[in-house]
Motif scaffolding. Sequence first.
Motif, PDB file in Angstrom:
ATOM      1  N   LEU A  13      59.997  -0.900  34.314  1.00 53.67           N
ATOM      2  CA  LEU A  13      59.635  -2.190  34.898  1.00 53.67           C
ATOM      3  C   LEU A  13      58.862  -2.032  36.197  1.00 53.67           C
ATOM      4  O   LEU A  13      57.909  -2.780  36.460  1.00 53.67           O
ATOM      5  CB  LEU A  13      60.889  -3.038  35.117  1.00 53.67           C
ATOM      6  N   ALA A  14      59.237  -1.050  37.023  1.00 52.13           N
ATOM      7  CA  ALA A  14      58.520  -0.813  38.270  1.00 52.13           C
ATOM      8  C   ALA A  14      57.092  -0.366  38.002  1.00 52.13           C
ATOM      9  O   ALA A  14      56.155  -0.796  38.696  1.00 52.13           O
ATOM     10  CB  ALA A  14      59.258   0.234  39.109  1.00 52.13           C
ATOM     11  N   SER A  15      56.898   0.470  37.024  1.00 54.42           N
ATOM     12  CA  SER A  15      55.558   0.917  36.670  1.00 54.42           C
ATOM     13  C   SER A  15      54.712  -0.228  36.144  1.00 54.42           C
ATOM     14  O   SER A  15      53.525  -0.341  36.471  1.00 54.42           O
ATOM     15  CB  SER A  15      55.648   2.036  35.628  1.00 54.42           C
ATOM     16  N   LEU A  16      55.309  -1.100  35.369  1.00 55.11           N
ATOM     17  CA  LEU A  16      54.590  -2.267  34.862  1.00 55.11           C
ATOM     18  C   LEU A  16      54.220  -3.214  36.003  1.00 55.11           C
ATOM     19  O   LEU A  16      53.104  -3.736  36.057  1.00 55.11           O
ATOM     20  CB  LEU A  16      55.446  -2.995  33.826  1.00 55.11           C
ATOM     21  N   GLY A  17      55.130  -3.407  36.944  1.00 53.72           N
ATOM     22  CA  GLY A  17      54.840  -4.232  38.120  1.00 53.72           C
ATOM     23  C   GLY A  17      53.753  -3.622  38.984  1.00 53.72           C
ATOM     24  O   GLY A  17      52.896  -4.335  39.528  1.00 53.72           O
ATOM     25  N   SER A  18      53.767  -2.322  39.113  1.00 56.71           N
ATOM     26  CA  SER A  18      52.735  -1.631  39.881  1.00 56.71           C
ATOM     27  C   SER A  18      51.363  -1.814  39.240  1.00 56.71           C
ATOM     28  O   SER A  18      50.367  -2.065  39.933  1.00 56.71           O
ATOM     29  CB  SER A  18      53.078  -0.141  39.964  1.00 56.71           C
ATOM     30  N   ALA A  19      51.300  -1.713  37.925  1.00 63.75           N
ATOM     31  CA  ALA A  19      50.026  -1.916  37.223  1.00 63.75           C
ATOM     32  C   ALA A  19      49.537  -3.348  37.409  1.00 63.75           C
ATOM     33  O   ALA A  19      48.334  -3.577  37.605  1.00 63.75           O
ATOM     34  CB  ALA A  19      50.185  -1.600  35.746  1.00 63.75           C
ATOM     35  N   LEU A  20      50.438  -4.313  37.370  1.00 66.82           N
ATOM     36  CA  LEU A  20      50.059  -5.700  37.588  1.00 66.82           C
ATOM     37  C   LEU A  20      49.513  -5.897  38.995  1.00 66.82           C
ATOM     38  O   LEU A  20      48.501  -6.562  39.191  1.00 66.82           O
ATOM     39  CB  LEU A  20      51.255  -6.623  37.353  1.00 66.82           C
ATOM     40  N   TYR A  21      50.158  -5.292  39.973  1.00 62.88           N
ATOM     41  CA  TYR A  21      49.702  -5.392  41.363  1.00 62.88           C
ATOM     42  C   TYR A  21      48.288  -4.826  41.509  1.00 62.88           C
ATOM     43  O   TYR A  21      47.418  -5.468  42.099  1.00 62.88           O
ATOM     44  CB  TYR A  21      50.676  -4.644  42.278  1.00 62.88           C
ATOM     45  N   TYR A  22      48.045  -3.647  40.958  1.00 61.27           N
ATOM     46  CA  TYR A  22      46.720  -3.042  41.074  1.00 61.27           C
ATOM     47  C   TYR A  22      45.675  -3.823  40.287  1.00 61.27           C
ATOM     48  O   TYR A  22      44.523  -3.902  40.701  1.00 61.27           O
ATOM     49  CB  TYR A  22      46.747  -1.587  40.623  1.00 61.27           C
ATOM     50  N   MET A  23      46.072  -4.417  39.165  1.00 64.92           N
ATOM     51  CA  MET A  23      45.130  -5.214  38.387  1.00 64.92           C
ATOM     52  C   MET A  23      44.706  -6.455  39.174  1.00 64.92           C
ATOM     53  O   MET A  23      43.529  -6.806  39.201  1.00 64.92           O
ATOM     54  CB  MET A  23      45.756  -5.635  37.055  1.00 64.92           C
ATOM     55  N   MET A  24      45.646  -7.111  39.820  1.00 62.19           N
ATOM     56  CA  MET A  24      45.332  -8.325  40.564  1.00 62.19           C
ATOM     57  C   MET A  24      44.582  -8.007  41.864  1.00 62.19           C
ATOM     58  O   MET A  24      43.765  -8.804  42.307  1.00 62.19           O
ATOM     59  CB  MET A  24      46.622  -9.091  40.894  1.00 62.19           C
ATOM     60  N   ARG A  25      44.832  -6.873  42.451  1.00 67.39           N
ATOM     61  CA  ARG A  25      44.241  -6.533  43.737  1.00 67.39           C
ATOM     62  C   ARG A  25      42.806  -6.038  43.600  1.00 67.39           C
ATOM     63  O   ARG A  25      41.955  -6.377  44.418  1.00 67.39           O
ATOM     64  CB  ARG A  25      45.090  -5.464  44.413  1.00 67.39           C
ATOM     65  N   GLN A  26      42.493  -5.259  42.582  1.00 65.91           N
ATOM     66  CA  GLN A  26      41.194  -4.609  42.510  1.00 65.91           C
ATOM     67  C   GLN A  26      40.135  -5.451  41.814  1.00 65.91           C
ATOM     68  O   GLN A  26      38.960  -5.249  42.037  1.00 65.91           O
ATOM     69  CB  GLN A  26      41.334  -3.248  41.844  1.00 65.91           C
ATOM     70  N   LYS A  27      40.508  -6.360  40.961  1.00 63.28           N
ATOM     71  CA  LYS A  27      39.579  -7.300  40.315  1.00 63.28           C
ATOM     72  C   LYS A  27      38.342  -6.635  39.723  1.00 63.28           C
ATOM     73  O   LYS A  27      37.217  -6.945  40.084  1.00 63.28           O
ATOM     74  CB  LYS A  27      39.147  -8.372  41.313  1.00 63.28           C
ATOM     75  N   GLY A  28      38.526  -5.687  38.829  1.00 61.59           N
ATOM     76  CA  GLY A  28      37.412  -5.105  38.090  1.00 61.59           C
ATOM     77  C   GLY A  28      36.792  -3.878  38.714  1.00 61.59           C
ATOM     78  O   GLY A  28      35.891  -3.287  38.142  1.00 61.59           O
ATOM     79  N   LYS A  29      37.239  -3.487  39.883  1.00 63.25           N
ATOM     80  CA  LYS A  29      36.708  -2.268  40.492  1.00 63.25           C
ATOM     81  C   LYS A  29      37.310  -1.066  39.783  1.00 63.25           C
ATOM     82  O   LYS A  29      37.823  -1.177  38.687  1.00 63.25           O
ATOM     83  CB  LYS A  29      37.036  -2.241  41.993  1.00 63.25           C
ATOM     84  N   ASN A  30      37.276   0.065  40.405  1.00 59.87           N
ATOM     85  CA  ASN A  30      37.824   1.287  39.820  1.00 59.87           C
ATOM     86  C   ASN A  30      39.314   1.091  39.532  1.00 59.87           C
ATOM     87  O   ASN A  30      40.111   0.980  40.448  1.00 59.87           O
ATOM     88  CB  ASN A  30      37.595   2.455  40.785  1.00 59.87           C
ATOM     89  N   ASP A  31      39.684   1.049  38.267  1.00 62.24           N
ATOM     90  CA  ASP A  31      41.055   0.732  37.864  1.00 62.24           C
ATOM     91  C   ASP A  31      41.883   1.977  37.561  1.00 62.24           C
ATOM     92  O   ASP A  31      42.762   1.938  36.709  1.00 62.24           O
ATOM     93  CB  ASP A  31      41.039  -0.179  36.643  1.00 62.24           C
ATOM     94  N   GLN A  32      41.621   3.069  38.246  1.00 62.50           N
ATOM     95  CA  GLN A  32      42.351   4.313  37.987  1.00 62.50           C
ATOM     96  C   GLN A  32      43.842   4.168  38.268  1.00 62.50           C
ATOM     97  O   GLN A  32      44.664   4.686  37.524  1.00 62.50           O
ATOM     98  CB  GLN A  32      41.783   5.453  38.833  1.00 62.50           C
ATOM     99  N   ARG A  33      44.194   3.468  39.329  1.00 62.55           N
ATOM    100  CA  ARG A  33      45.620   3.311  39.650  1.00 62.55           C
ATOM    101  C   ARG A  33      46.332   2.495  38.581  1.00 62.55           C
ATOM    102  O   ARG A  33      47.453   2.795  38.200  1.00 62.55           O
ATOM    103  CB  ARG A  33      45.787   2.637  41.003  1.00 62.55           C
ATOM    104  N   MET A  34      45.678   1.447  38.097  1.00 67.59           N
ATOM    105  CA  MET A  34      46.282   0.621  37.059  1.00 67.59           C
ATOM    106  C   MET A  34      46.457   1.429  35.778  1.00 67.59           C
ATOM    107  O   MET A  34      47.520   1.379  35.150  1.00 67.59           O
ATOM    108  CB  MET A  34      45.417  -0.606  36.778  1.00 67.59           C
ATOM    109  N   VAL A  35      45.447   2.181  35.400  1.00 62.57           N
ATOM    110  CA  VAL A  35      45.527   2.991  34.187  1.00 62.57           C
ATOM    111  C   VAL A  35      46.627   4.036  34.321  1.00 62.57           C
ATOM    112  O   VAL A  35      47.401   4.275  33.390  1.00 62.57           O
ATOM    113  CB  VAL A  35      44.160   3.644  33.886  1.00 62.57           C
ATOM    114  N   ARG A  36      46.728   4.652  35.478  1.00 64.52           N
ATOM    115  CA  ARG A  36      47.767   5.659  35.716  1.00 64.52           C
ATOM    116  C   ARG A  36      49.154   5.027  35.628  1.00 64.52           C
ATOM    117  O   ARG A  36      50.081   5.600  35.051  1.00 64.52           O
ATOM    118  CB  ARG A  36      47.560   6.320  37.071  1.00 64.52           C
ATOM    119  N   SER A  37      49.322   3.829  36.196  1.00 67.21           N
ATOM    120  CA  SER A  37      50.615   3.145  36.135  1.00 67.21           C
ATOM    121  C   SER A  37      50.997   2.792  34.704  1.00 67.21           C
ATOM    122  O   SER A  37      52.149   2.940  34.304  1.00 67.21           O
ATOM    123  CB  SER A  37      50.571   1.872  36.984  1.00 67.21           C
ATOM    124  N   LEU A  38      50.022   2.321  33.932  1.00 73.76           N
ATOM    125  CA  LEU A  38      50.326   1.987  32.537  1.00 73.76           C
ATOM    126  C   LEU A  38      50.622   3.240  31.714  1.00 73.76           C
ATOM    127  O   LEU A  38      51.484   3.213  30.831  1.00 73.76           O
ATOM    128  CB  LEU A  38      49.169   1.194  31.929  1.00 73.76           C
TER     129      LEU A  38
END
Length: 67
Positions: A13-38
Amino acid sequence: MKILVAIAFILILASLGSALYYMMRQKGKNDQRMVRSLAMRVGFSIALFIIILVANKLGYIQPTGIR
């Protein structure tokens, strides 16, 4: 064994929340953190599934079924 399963579920659940946070924060930029979290979430889910299978096979947990 229940504590290990609960910790793994919290990590998922923490990893999923982290991916959501990075998805909302970066808005289409380099999504490496989101991909790593997922990817970590998928890894944690597979590990949890394997832990449950092994614990069942070794007799640490017992299926109860529906009565």
